[in-house]
Design a protein around this motif. Structure first.
Motif, PDB file in Angstrom:
ATOM      1  N   ALA A 116       0.843  -1.202   0.000  1.00 45.62           N
ATOM      2  CA  ALA A 116       0.000   0.000   0.000  1.00 45.62           C
ATOM      3  C   ALA A 116       0.877   1.250   0.000  1.00 45.62           C
ATOM      4  N   THR A 117       0.353   2.334  -0.538  1.00 40.60           N
ATOM      5  CA  THR A 117       1.073   3.604  -0.563  1.00 40.60           C
ATOM      6  C   THR A 117       1.417   4.034   0.859  1.00 40.60           C
ATOM      7  N   PRO A 118       2.655   4.442   1.120  1.00 36.89           N
ATOM      8  CA  PRO A 118       3.011   4.908   2.476  1.00 36.89           C
ATOM      9  C   PRO A 118       2.097   6.037   2.922  1.00 36.89           C
ATOM     10  N   GLY A 119       1.788   6.049   4.203  1.00 36.51           N
ATOM     11  CA  GLY A 119       0.877   7.045   4.742  1.00 36.51           C
ATOM     12  C   GLY A 119      -0.441   6.402   5.119  1.00 36.51           C
ATOM     13  N   LEU A 120      -1.529   7.161   4.999  1.00 46.20           N
ATOM     14  CA  LEU A 120      -2.838   6.660   5.411  1.00 46.20           C
ATOM     15  C   LEU A 120      -3.225   5.347   4.737  1.00 46.20           C
ATOM     16  N   PRO A 121      -3.021   5.159   3.414  1.00 46.86           N
ATOM     17  CA  PRO A 121      -3.398   3.878   2.807  1.00 46.86           C
ATOM     18  C   PRO A 121      -2.723   2.676   3.471  1.00 46.86           C
ATOM     19  N   ARG A 122      -1.444   2.808   3.813  1.00 40.49           N
ATOM     20  CA  ARG A 122      -0.758   1.675   4.445  1.00 40.49           C
ATOM     21  C   ARG A 122      -1.234   1.483   5.882  1.00 40.49           C
ATOM     22  N   PHE A 123      -1.511   2.574   6.576  1.00 43.22           N
ATOM     23  CA  PHE A 123      -2.071   2.445   7.930  1.00 43.22           C
ATOM     24  C   PHE A 123      -3.414   1.717   7.880  1.00 43.22           C
ATOM     25  N   GLU A 124      -4.248   2.033   6.886  1.00 44.29           N
ATOM     26  CA  GLU A 124      -5.545   1.363   6.761  1.00 44.29           C
ATOM     27  C   GLU A 124      -5.369  -0.129   6.510  1.00 44.29           C
ATOM     28  N   ALA A 125      -4.457  -0.475   5.611  1.00 39.27           N
ATOM     29  CA  ALA A 125      -4.239  -1.882   5.298  1.00 39.27           C
ATOM     30  C   ALA A 125      -3.726  -2.651   6.508  1.00 39.27           C
ATOM     31  N   LEU A 126      -2.744  -2.089   7.205  1.00 45.04           N
ATOM     32  CA  LEU A 126      -2.160  -2.781   8.362  1.00 45.04           C
ATOM     33  C   LEU A 126      -3.133  -2.842   9.538  1.00 45.04           C
ATOM     34  N   ALA A 127      -3.868  -1.765   9.771  1.00 46.70           N
ATOM     35  CA  ALA A 127      -4.839  -1.769  10.872  1.00 46.70           C
ATOM     36  C   ALA A 127      -5.933  -2.798  10.616  1.00 46.70           C
ATOM     37  N   GLY A 128      -6.373  -2.920   9.359  1.00 47.79           N
ATOM     38  CA  GLY A 128      -7.359  -3.935   9.030  1.00 47.79           C
ATOM     39  C   GLY A 128      -6.836  -5.331   9.262  1.00 47.79           C
ATOM     40  N   LEU A 129      -5.579  -5.561   8.892  1.00 44.88           N
ATOM     41  CA  LEU A 129      -4.973  -6.877   9.094  1.00 44.88           C
ATOM     42  C   LEU A 129      -4.811  -7.196  10.574  1.00 44.88           C
ATOM     43  N   VAL A 130      -4.363  -6.226  11.356  1.00 43.94           N
ATOM     44  CA  VAL A 130      -4.200  -6.443  12.798  1.00 43.94           C
ATOM     45  C   VAL A 130      -5.537  -6.787  13.438  1.00 43.94           C
ATOM     46  N   GLN A 131      -6.554  -5.984  13.138  1.00 43.86           N
ATOM     47  CA  GLN A 131      -7.841  -6.206  13.792  1.00 43.86           C
ATOM     48  C   GLN A 131      -8.478  -7.526  13.367  1.00 43.86           C
ATOM     49  N   ALA A 132      -8.286  -7.915  12.115  1.00 44.76           N
ATOM     50  CA  ALA A 132      -8.814  -9.210  11.665  1.00 44.76           C
ATOM     51  C   ALA A 132      -8.075 -10.354  12.347  1.00 44.76           C
ATOM     52  N   GLY A 133      -6.748 -10.235  12.433  1.00 49.02           N
ATOM     53  CA  GLY A 133      -5.968 -11.287  13.081  1.00 49.02           C
ATOM     54  C   GLY A 133      -6.307 -11.435  14.552  1.00 49.02           C
ATOM     55  N   LEU A 134      -6.599 -10.322  15.212  1.00 46.09           N
ATOM     56  CA  LEU A 134      -6.954 -10.373  16.642  1.00 46.09           C
ATOM     57  C   LEU A 134      -8.378 -10.872  16.860  1.00 46.09           C
ATOM     58  N   ALA A 135      -9.264 -10.614  15.908  1.00 45.99           N
ATOM     59  CA  ALA A 135     -10.682 -10.877  16.132  1.00 45.99           C
ATOM     60  C   ALA A 135     -11.110 -12.289  15.763  1.00 45.99           C
ATOM     61  N   MET A 136     -10.475 -12.906  14.749  1.00 47.08           N
ATOM     62  CA  MET A 136     -11.024 -14.136  14.189  1.00 47.08           C
ATOM     63  C   MET A 136     -10.231 -15.374  14.578  1.00 47.08           C
TER      64      MET A 136
END
Length: 579
Positions: free
Chosen positions: A172-192
């Motif tokens: 993902a593009t550095p900045g907000l797009p990469r934060f969105e991608a990583l935050a989504g991955l973290v929350q999915a990994g923690l939740a499921m």
């Protein structure tokens, strides 16, 4: 766009398509580790519009009462991104009734049917991260009343998108797009259940991104206040998800949250909204307060120039000034030529604003919104203090070039308040003139005194000014000092033409005066904001004149009348009063 950039873009798209298809091999998860709680706040009003079939995305309205969301032809790339990002799910959840749930369920499972097999434009890291977070946040809302087959489809799709993120978040593009991608991955990994192994690598990557993108003063390279809020919110959601599982936040992420919080507070006006600079808007209503409260970071003073902005506040008045050069490099693709521009808010009412980002209204409005005349500052001969480069892609992504390089600043105490001084050398190359600006806000917040100076600072700049004078036929270099007004402000020039009275909906009256240098007028302007079909009409105060000497000084004041009853007397306070 260079051949290398074209090849890189094509390779990125190919990689996304490849991993989207490979994601179909992943097994479905069985459920959540713990029942997720919704963390996003939506708009009830916008949710009602969606229930009625009115799709307002990225400045386009499509009426689809009898058509599914995914059967609609997207009128723009921004529209496509918004619907695939699923932020609209927040709005439907804010309504929360049976009709809203039915609409949300049909659109979510409609996406699975139309795009769940790895097809379509939604399979990019940032949109996938945004979508996954919304599905997890609103799982209880979505799964209520769903049958076993639908539930299995839902969890299978979540598992596939999470696996895709594990392979593509880093791209993902550095900045907000990469934060969105990583935050989504973290929350999915923690939740499921069954995906826990994906969380820790993503957390480490998110911590590295915090160290790279969030500077020591709590700012980000784009200098976009609203984007900083989005990054802060994502980090807060991730920390909350870790806390729910009894886990601590990584040190780098916690430190970034602590640095960002005071910066955001400094970029917040008296009405609670963010200053609108460099492509950012006021922020989703309520999000800033919620994010600050959830962060647990105690209030403390920010640096003198948080993310390159100066903040002056007194009583119920705030003034926020862009006091740094525009962003550079990739971060400048959405930047504005706004150095020395300011906004002023009185209590709960904005008074002086910038026009804002026109990105949602098309390319022409996007370019216009980025130019210096769209900001509340001085402009020479219609030039911007930084110009746009040629397009670097077919979608007109233009960086700022020839931007100001030397922007000196200084704070000092004044007799009745605080004084801030800022300079801008963006016009030196063409006109030989440096723009110096002084703001003085009185302690009671009832008066802002300003001074704009155009001067030559060296023999070389004097020669350049002489050339500009010759080119103008010795008629001088034209300047306009603009003060864009919020659409809710009612402005009128007084009978003598020497002052402008501005009425706020709160009943306050502010008065603009100047020292007689230049011609005063009130002209049409626009207020650009996301979520609307077209720009809002408003007005601007314009003080116009011509620089004829090596130094030109213009002084002005914005002052609050004592109260509405005395507004007329205050407007003409230099005239004699009669009993």
């Amino acid at each position: 766009m260079s051949d290398t950039d074209t090849m890189t873009s094509r390779w990125m798209r190919f990689q996304n398509r490849l991993y989207a298809r490979l994601s179909q091999r992943q097994k479905a998860v069985t459920g959540f580790v713990t029942q997720p709680e919704p963390r996003t706040v939506g708009s009830f009003a916008r949710g009602r519009q969606l229930v009625a079939g009115n799709l307002l995305f990225s400045g386009y309205l499509v009426e689809a009462q009898d058509t599914g969301l995914w059967e609609v032809t997207a009128p723009s790339l921004g529209f496509e991104d918004e619907r695939h990002g699923f932020a609209w799910l927040d709005d439907l959840a804010a309504v929360g009734d049976m009709r809203a749930r039915d609409k949300a369920q049909r659109w979510v499972w409609g996406w699975i049917e139309a795009h769940g097999r790895g097809q379509g434009p939604g399979w990019v890291p940032d949109l996938t991260g945004r979508r996954v977070m919304r599905w997890i946040n609103h799982a209880s809302f979505l799964l209520r009343g769903a049958d076993e087959a639908q539930t299995k489809l839902f969890f299978r799709s979540l598992a596939q998108q999470t696996w895709f993120l594990s392979k593509r978040a880093h791209a993902a593009t550095p900045g907000l797009p990469r934060f969105e991608a990583l935050a989504g991955l973290v929350q999915a990994g923690l939740a499921m259940q069954g995906l826990e192994g994906m969380a820790d690598p993503a957390l480490r990557a998110l911590a590295r991104e915090c160290e790279r993108q969030v500077d020591k003063q709590g700012g980000i390279p784009t200098r976009n206040p609203e984007e900083l809020l989005e990054v802060f919110t994502l980090l807060g959601w991730t920390s909350a998800a870790l806390s729910d599982l009894g886990r601590g936040t990584p040190v780098a992420q916690a430190a970034a949250i602590k640095r960002i919080a005071p910066t955001l507070r400094s970029l917040r006006h008296a009405d609670g909204a963010l200053a609108r600079f460099h492509g950012g808007g006021r922020g989703v209503e309520g999000r800033l307060e919620q994010a600050l409260a959830q962060s647990g970071v105690k209030h403390k003073a920010a640096t003198e120039l948080p993310m390159g902005f100066a903040r002056l506040s007194a009583a119920r008045t705030t003034v926020i000034v862009d006091a740094s050069p525009p962003p550079v490099g990739a971060a400048s693709l959405n930047a504005h030529a706004s150095t020395t521009a300011f906004e002023l808010t009185s209590g709960r009412r904005p008074l002086i604003v910038n026009c804002g980002s026109g990105a949602s209204f098309g390319l022409d409005w996007r370019r216009a919104g980025r130019a210096t005349p769209s900001h509340s500052t001085l402009c020479l001969d219609g030039y911007s203090s930084a110009r746009l480069s040629k397009p670097v892609t077919g979608s007109e992504r233009q960086a700022l070039v020839d931007a100001p390089r030397d922007v000196p600043v200084d704070f000092e105490d004044a007799f009745e308040g605080i004084r801030f001084m800022v300079g801008n050398d963006g016009y030196t190359k063409v006109f030989g003139l440096t723009h110096a600006r002084t703001f003085e806000l009185r302690f009671d917040g009832r008066e802002l005194t300003g001074e704009d100076i155009l001067l030559t600072t060296s023999d070389k700049s004097k020669r350049q000014f002489d050339k500009a004078m010759d080119a103008s036929g010795l008629s001088g270099v034209g300047f306009d000092i603009r003060f864009h007004l919020h659409p809710d402000v009612d402005a009128a020039v007084d009978l003598g033409g020497s002052a402008v009275s501005m009425a706020l909906k709160s009943g306050e009256i502010w008065v603009f005066r100047h020292d007689g240098v230049g011609k005063l007028s009130v002209e049409p302007s626009v207020y650009l904001e996301k979520g609307r079909l077209k720009p809002r009409a408003t007005k601007q105060i314009v003080l116009s004149g011509r620089a004829m000497e090596y130094a030109t000084r213009i002084q002005w004041t914005l002052s609050k009348a004592q109260d509405t009853a005395y507004a007329v007397r205050d407007l003409h306070r230099d005239e004699p009063e009669f009993d």
